[in-house]
Design an enzyme around this catalytic site. Structure first.
Site, PDB file in Angstrom:
ATOM      1  N   LYS A   8       1.525  -1.257  -0.648  1.00  5.47           N
ATOM      2  CA  LYS A   8       0.294  -0.522  -0.604  1.00  5.47           C
ATOM      3  C   LYS A   8       0.718   1.665   0.279  1.00  5.47           C
ATOM      4  O   LYS A   8       1.630   1.050   0.066  1.00  5.47           O
ATOM      5  CB  LYS A   8      -1.123   0.145   1.294  1.00  5.47           C
ATOM      6  CG  LYS A   8       0.003  -0.178   2.413  1.00  5.47           C
ATOM      7  CD  LYS A   8       0.507   1.185   2.644  1.00  5.47           C
ATOM      8  CE  LYS A   8       0.499   1.472   4.521  1.00  5.47           C
ATOM      9  NZ  LYS A   8       1.554   2.463   4.805  1.00  5.47           N
ATOM     10  N   PRO A  90       9.617  -4.746  -0.583  1.00 11.49           N
ATOM     11  CA  PRO A  90      11.726  -4.967   0.028  1.00 11.49           C
ATOM     12  C   PRO A  90      10.426  -4.412   1.535  1.00 11.49           C
ATOM     13  O   PRO A  90       9.701  -3.941   1.859  1.00 11.49           O
ATOM     14  CB  PRO A  90      11.445  -3.342  -0.713  1.00 11.49           C
ATOM     15  CG  PRO A  90      10.817  -2.913  -2.064  1.00 11.49           C
ATOM     16  CD  PRO A  90       9.415  -3.752  -1.813  1.00 11.49           C
ATOM     17  N   ALA A  93      10.037  -1.025   4.333  1.00 12.63           N
ATOM     18  CA  ALA A  93      10.119   0.761   2.872  1.00 12.63           C
ATOM     19  C   ALA A  93       8.853   1.204   3.017  1.00 12.63           C
ATOM     20  O   ALA A  93       8.617   2.004   1.947  1.00 12.63           O
ATOM     21  CB  ALA A  93      10.505  -0.449   1.803  1.00 12.63           C
ATOM     22  N   GLY A  96       4.091  -1.576   3.751  1.00 14.98           N
ATOM     23  CA  GLY A  96       3.393  -2.278   5.011  1.00 14.98           C
ATOM     24  C   GLY A  96       3.545  -3.771   4.578  1.00 14.98           C
ATOM     25  O   GLY A  96       2.650  -4.437   4.228  1.00 14.98           O
ATOM     26  N   GLY A  97       4.106  -4.233   3.630  1.00 10.97           N
ATOM     27  CA  GLY A  97       4.751  -5.561   2.734  1.00 10.97           C
ATOM     28  C   GLY A  97       4.017  -6.527   4.321  1.00 10.97           C
ATOM     29  O   GLY A  97       3.575  -7.704   4.156  1.00 10.97           O
ATOM     30  N   GLY A  98       5.213  -6.642   5.439  1.00 12.04           N
ATOM     31  CA  GLY A  98       5.375  -7.355   6.187  1.00 12.04           C
ATOM     32  C   GLY A  98       3.312  -7.443   6.644  1.00 12.04           C
ATOM     33  O   GLY A  98       2.668  -9.056   7.149  1.00 12.04           O
ATOM     34  N   SER A 100       0.453  -6.489   5.477  1.00  9.66           N
ATOM     35  CA  SER A 100      -0.320  -7.614   4.575  1.00  9.66           C
ATOM     36  C   SER A 100      -0.496  -8.774   4.313  1.00  9.66           C
ATOM     37  O   SER A 100      -0.948  -9.320   4.050  1.00  9.66           O
ATOM     38  CB  SER A 100       0.718  -6.760   3.009  1.00  9.66           C
ATOM     39  OG  SER A 100      -0.400  -7.374   2.064  1.00  9.66           O
ATOM     40  N   ASP A 132      -1.411  -1.173  10.859  1.00 12.16           N
ATOM     41  CA  ASP A 132      -1.381  -1.237   9.482  1.00 12.16           C
ATOM     42  C   ASP A 132      -2.575  -2.588   9.098  1.00 12.16           C
ATOM     43  O   ASP A 132      -2.832  -2.588   8.102  1.00 12.16           O
ATOM     44  CB  ASP A 132       0.186  -1.368   8.555  1.00 12.16           C
ATOM     45  CG  ASP A 132       0.478   0.475   8.525  1.00 12.16           C
ATOM     46  OD1 ASP A 132      -0.345   1.239   8.795  1.00 12.16           O
ATOM     47  OD2 ASP A 132       1.636  -0.289   7.632  1.00 12.16           O
TER      48      ASP A 132
END
Length: 267
Positions: A8, A90, A93, A96-98, A100, A132
């Site tokens: 996001k 990444p 970064a 919010g990848g983790g 998600s 998040d």
């Protein structure tokens, strides 16, 4: 079962006050984008988590994906599963990848084991994992406030627009980012933002983390300036950094940042 947990971006990010519990209240619009990881979950003889792609720092046994499984397993007596995460988005970064990944674990387990949990209970579980995480349960454009885990509707028109995400591979921890923040009211009329052309947003929107992180990491303001020079209607750092993005009319330009990690796509 395979899913693709997405990143996001933040349209504006205002840190409005420090809470008694040590967290911060904020205001922002969260927008899903199509840069994704790959997550597979299968029934197994014992619960295991493995990852490939970008190395994930820390003890694998404390990964958010396993913690998400543990929350539902405790309440629904789930059988063991095997989880494999191929990490592409990444880390550290501002995307919010983790969060998600963890939210998608909740959603996938809900489907895989027919738990029948609607959105609100899944969001409640997600809030236990991180600020998040709850956003990615519904995974729709939302005005976000509180710790970033409370939502209301907002209509942002990004039809026909594209985005270019640039990650300079600078890892910025949440603690580092918040250490330089001085909370203050946003003063933003979000309904005005929603009704305004994208090219006018830079008059009102800002990312409060830029004030302290840009002087510390000169590559970040340089990226923002390059995005505007390349024709971006609006450019900003996302979240607590270090990814910087530009929004364009039509297709985003190619080849602006050779050697850097980038992603482009349509909204």
């Amino acid at each position: 079962m395979i899913a693709f947990p997405n990143a996001k971006i933040n349209l504006g990010l205002f840190i409005t006050e420090k809470r008694p519990d040590g967290f911060h209240n904020l205001e922002s619009v969260f927008v899903p984008v199509g840069w994704t990881d790959v997550l597979e979950i299968l029934p197994a003889a014992e619960t295991r988590f493995e990852s490939s792609g970008i190395p994930i720092p820390g003890d694998p046994s404390t990964n958010l994906c396993l913690r998400a499984y543990g929350l539902l397993a405790a309440d629904f007596d789930l059988p063991p599963v095997y989880m494999h995460l191929h990490k592409v988005v990444p880390i550290g970064a501002g995307l919010g990848g983790g969060s998600s990944d963890a939210a998608f674990v909740l959603k996938m387990l809900n489907d895989l084991f027919s738990l029948g949990l609607p959105g609100e209970p899944l969001e409640a579980y997600a809030r236990l994992l991180g600020s998040d995480c709850a956003f990615f349960i519904r995974n729709e454009v939302k005005f976000c406030y509180g710790k970033g885990d409370e939502f209301s509707e907002i209509s942002i028109n990004l039809a026909g627009k594209s985005i270019l995400l640039v990650n300079p591979e600078i890892h910025i921890s949440t603690a580092e980012a918040y250490a330089g923040v001085r909370p203050k009211p946003s003063g933003v009329d979000w309904s005005r933002i929603a009704a305004s052309p994208v090219g006018e947003w830079k008059q009102w929107l800002r990312n409060d983390f830029e004030d302290s992180l840009f002087p510390k990491y000169p590559a970040l303001p340089a990226l923002k300036e390059a995005l505007y020079a390349g024709g971006a209607l609006y450019a900003s750092m996302s979240g607590s950094g270090s990814t910087v993005y530009g929004i364009y009319e039509g297709d985003a330009p190619a080849g602006l940042f050779p050697g850097m990690k980038t992603w482009t796509g349509l909204f």
